[in-house]
Design an enzyme around this catalytic site. Structure first.
Site, PDB file in Angstrom:
ATOM      1  N   ILE A  87      13.106  19.956   0.368  1.00 53.05           N
ATOM      2  CA  ILE A  87      12.358  19.435   1.506  1.00 53.05           C
ATOM      3  C   ILE A  87      12.754  17.981   1.697  1.00 53.05           C
ATOM      4  O   ILE A  87      12.679  17.180   0.759  1.00 53.05           O
ATOM      5  CB  ILE A  87      10.845  19.566   1.276  1.00 53.05           C
ATOM      6  CG1 ILE A  87      10.482  21.047   1.113  1.00 53.05           C
ATOM      7  CG2 ILE A  87      10.062  18.950   2.424  1.00 53.05           C
ATOM      8  CD1 ILE A  87       9.132  21.291   0.508  1.00 53.05           C
ATOM      9  N   GLU A  88      13.229  17.666   2.874  1.00 52.94           N
ATOM     10  CA  GLU A  88      13.695  16.301   3.138  1.00 52.94           C
ATOM     11  C   GLU A  88      12.534  15.330   2.936  1.00 52.94           C
ATOM     12  O   GLU A  88      11.428  15.541   3.431  1.00 52.94           O
ATOM     13  CB  GLU A  88      14.256  16.235   4.564  1.00 52.94           C
ATOM     14  CG  GLU A  88      15.025  14.975   4.884  1.00 52.94           C
ATOM     15  CD  GLU A  88      14.093  13.863   5.285  1.00 52.94           C
ATOM     16  OE1 GLU A  88      14.211  12.757   4.699  1.00 52.94           O
ATOM     17  OE2 GLU A  88      13.234  14.088   6.155  1.00 52.94           O
ATOM     18  N   SER A  89      12.787  14.263   2.172  1.00 54.52           N
ATOM     19  CA  SER A  89      11.703  13.431   1.660  1.00 54.52           C
ATOM     20  C   SER A  89      10.924  12.699   2.755  1.00 54.52           C
ATOM     21  O   SER A  89       9.692  12.594   2.679  1.00 54.52           O
ATOM     22  CB  SER A  89      12.244  12.433   0.641  1.00 54.52           C
ATOM     23  OG  SER A  89      13.232  11.602   1.226  1.00 54.52           O
ATOM     24  N   LYS A  90      11.617  12.173   3.769  1.00 52.17           N
ATOM     25  CA  LYS A  90      10.876  11.460   4.801  1.00 52.17           C
ATOM     26  C   LYS A  90      10.010  12.421   5.593  1.00 52.17           C
ATOM     27  O   LYS A  90       8.880  12.086   5.977  1.00 52.17           O
ATOM     28  CB  LYS A  90      11.818  10.702   5.738  1.00 52.17           C
ATOM     29  CG  LYS A  90      11.055   9.853   6.753  1.00 52.17           C
ATOM     30  CD  LYS A  90      11.963   9.009   7.621  1.00 52.17           C
ATOM     31  CE  LYS A  90      11.157   8.191   8.612  1.00 52.17           C
ATOM     32  NZ  LYS A  90      12.027   7.365   9.492  1.00 52.17           N
ATOM     33  N   CYS A 187      21.388   6.980  -1.618  1.00 51.52           N
ATOM     34  CA  CYS A 187      21.078   8.045  -0.670  1.00 51.52           C
ATOM     35  C   CYS A 187      22.309   8.298   0.198  1.00 51.52           C
ATOM     36  O   CYS A 187      22.901   7.356   0.739  1.00 51.52           O
ATOM     37  CB  CYS A 187      19.892   7.635   0.200  1.00 51.52           C
ATOM     38  SG  CYS A 187      19.561   8.789   1.561  1.00 51.52           S
ATOM     39  N   ASP A 194      18.826   4.297  -5.124  1.00 51.49           N
ATOM     40  CA  ASP A 194      17.776   5.041  -5.811  1.00 51.49           C
ATOM     41  C   ASP A 194      17.850   4.688  -7.291  1.00 51.49           C
ATOM     42  O   ASP A 194      18.928   4.725  -7.895  1.00 51.49           O
ATOM     43  CB  ASP A 194      17.971   6.555  -5.633  1.00 51.49           C
ATOM     44  CG  ASP A 194      17.795   7.003  -4.202  1.00 51.49           C
ATOM     45  OD1 ASP A 194      16.838   6.536  -3.550  1.00 51.49           O
ATOM     46  OD2 ASP A 194      18.613   7.817  -3.720  1.00 51.49           O
ATOM     47  N   HIS A 226      18.536  12.950  -5.154  1.00 55.69           N
ATOM     48  CA  HIS A 226      18.093  12.955  -6.548  1.00 55.69           C
ATOM     49  C   HIS A 226      18.472  14.259  -7.250  1.00 55.69           C
ATOM     50  O   HIS A 226      18.973  14.257  -8.386  1.00 55.69           O
ATOM     51  CB  HIS A 226      16.569  12.783  -6.625  1.00 55.69           C
ATOM     52  CG  HIS A 226      16.054  11.514  -6.024  1.00 55.69           C
ATOM     53  ND1 HIS A 226      16.079  11.264  -4.674  1.00 55.69           N
ATOM     54  CD2 HIS A 226      15.471  10.431  -6.589  1.00 55.69           C
ATOM     55  CE1 HIS A 226      15.542  10.080  -4.434  1.00 55.69           C
ATOM     56  NE2 HIS A 226      15.165   9.547  -5.580  1.00 55.69           N
ATOM     57  N   GLU A 227      18.209  15.390  -6.577  1.00 54.27           N
ATOM     58  CA  GLU A 227      18.494  16.687  -7.167  1.00 54.27           C
ATOM     59  C   GLU A 227      19.995  16.849  -7.428  1.00 54.27           C
ATOM     60  O   GLU A 227      20.402  17.392  -8.465  1.00 54.27           O
ATOM     61  CB  GLU A 227      18.009  17.805  -6.231  1.00 54.27           C
ATOM     62  CG  GLU A 227      16.522  17.769  -5.917  1.00 54.27           C
ATOM     63  CD  GLU A 227      16.157  16.912  -4.705  1.00 54.27           C
ATOM     64  OE1 GLU A 227      15.028  17.049  -4.215  1.00 54.27           O
ATOM     65  OE2 GLU A 227      17.000  16.100  -4.253  1.00 54.27           O
ATOM     66  N   ARG A 255       9.759   6.233  -3.373  1.00 56.21           N
ATOM     67  CA  ARG A 255      10.104   5.711  -2.054  1.00 56.21           C
ATOM     68  C   ARG A 255       9.148   6.334  -1.056  1.00 56.21           C
ATOM     69  O   ARG A 255       8.946   7.548  -1.075  1.00 56.21           O
ATOM     70  CB  ARG A 255      11.519   6.133  -1.678  1.00 56.21           C
ATOM     71  CG  ARG A 255      12.566   5.136  -2.083  1.00 56.21           C
ATOM     72  CD  ARG A 255      13.530   4.949  -0.946  1.00 56.21           C
ATOM     73  NE  ARG A 255      14.868   4.855  -1.454  1.00 56.21           N
ATOM     74  CZ  ARG A 255      15.905   5.341  -0.817  1.00 56.21           C
ATOM     75  NH1 ARG A 255      15.757   6.007   0.298  1.00 56.21           N
ATOM     76  NH2 ARG A 255      17.101   5.174  -1.287  1.00 56.21           N
ATOM     77  N   GLY A 256       8.559   5.530  -0.199  1.00 60.13           N
ATOM     78  CA  GLY A 256       7.665   6.069   0.813  1.00 60.13           C
ATOM     79  C   GLY A 256       6.482   6.815   0.229  1.00 60.13           C
ATOM     80  O   GLY A 256       6.015   7.802   0.807  1.00 60.13           O
TER      81      GLY A 256
END
Length: 279
Positions: A87-90, A187, A194, A226-227, A255-256
């Site tokens: 799932i895209e983090s933002k 990123c 990161d 990250h993954e 982050r966020g």
């Protein structure tokens, strides 16, 4: 990775504070794994040499109870590494923020909503735990459980990705654990750094601590989610050092309002979700 053009990452996004599941964006795992050069299964997808999960900690979660009073909480989200998508983090940050002005009958109703929405986007069941501030404050913190390599006084020449820096020492097979807080990557979309801690547990010939430290530093300017970074480390350690058993656990700074902590292993179960001093 042109599919990332359809995500909010690196873009200005409108703030939505009414529950909106459509904010979530998937990112296919298989596309990101092409660089790992894995063996291919009969159906044409990579044959994974590991199992594992991605542990997400969400520090910015709030909703309204039935009387309109705000509730604040923290959430733990566990996504299996065999899910078709991450799932895209933002998008996850925007999605969780959309709970802010929506009324829910109970914490259980919030958990049900999050688990259902994330499972639909990830393509696999997602375990969700929502904690009050008091419950989160009682959680234990990270203990390295390994030999830190960060104190080694060695010279560094390589700051670009070099898996060939890894090697083993001569000697009998052993159970080893190495830890470094010097992990840094970038990123692949925003090129923002990161920061993280990595723990490696293994059974096999001793992995040279100095070589592991140099390898970690060589990732300093490497791009990857990250993954991807943790999966790359797992594959590199397997190929260069050939341990009989291997686990790689990354704990990245947030982050966020989110931190992501991937765990990959060919023999161990998911470790406890313990925050490091930087988390």
């Amino acid at each position: 990775m042109s599919f990332l053009n359809d995500t909010p990452l690196g873009r200005t996004s409108a703030f939505i504070d009414q529950y909106t599941p459509s904010l979530l964006c998937p990112v296919p795992r298989w596309d990101a794994r092409e660089s790992l050069d894995l063996d291919t299964a009969a159906e044409g997808e990579p044959r994974l040499p590991f199992h594992g999960q991605d542990i997400w900690n969400a520090y910015e979660l709030s909703w309204l109870n039935e009387r309109g009073k705000p509730v604040v909480a923290m959430a733990e989200l566990v996504v299996p590494c065999i899910s078709p998508n991450i799932i895209e983090s933002k998008s996850l940050k925007l999605y969780l923020n959309s709970f802010a002005n929506t009324r829910f009958a109970s914490r259980e109703a919030v958990i049900k909503a999050i688990a259902g929405d994330l499972a639909q986007v990830a393509g696999a069941p997602v375990d969700v735990r929502v904690m009050s501030m008091e419950e989160a404050a009682r959680a234990a913190v990270w203990d390295d459980h390994g030999d830190s390599v960060d104190h080694l006084d060695v010279a560094f020449e390589h700051f670009e990705y070099r898996p060939d820096l890894l090697f083993t020492e001569q000697g009998p097979e052993r159970n080893g654990a190495l830890v470094s807080h010097l992990l840094r990557s970038h990123c692949p979309v925003t090129n923002q750094p990161d920061w993280g801690t990595v723990q490696v547990r293994y059974t096999g010939a001793e992995i040279s601590p100095a070589s592991f430290l140099r390898y970690v530093v060589s990732l300093r300017n490497h791009q990857g989610f990250h993954e991807q970074i943790i999966e790359q480390m797992f594959v590199d350690l397997k190929r260069q050092c050939a341990p009989r058993h291997l686990s790689v656990y990354g704990r990245f700074t947030r982050r966020g309002g989110l931190d992501i902590n991937p765990f990959r292993s060919d023999y161990e179960d998911l470790p406890r979700n313990l925050r490091t001093i930087r988390q």
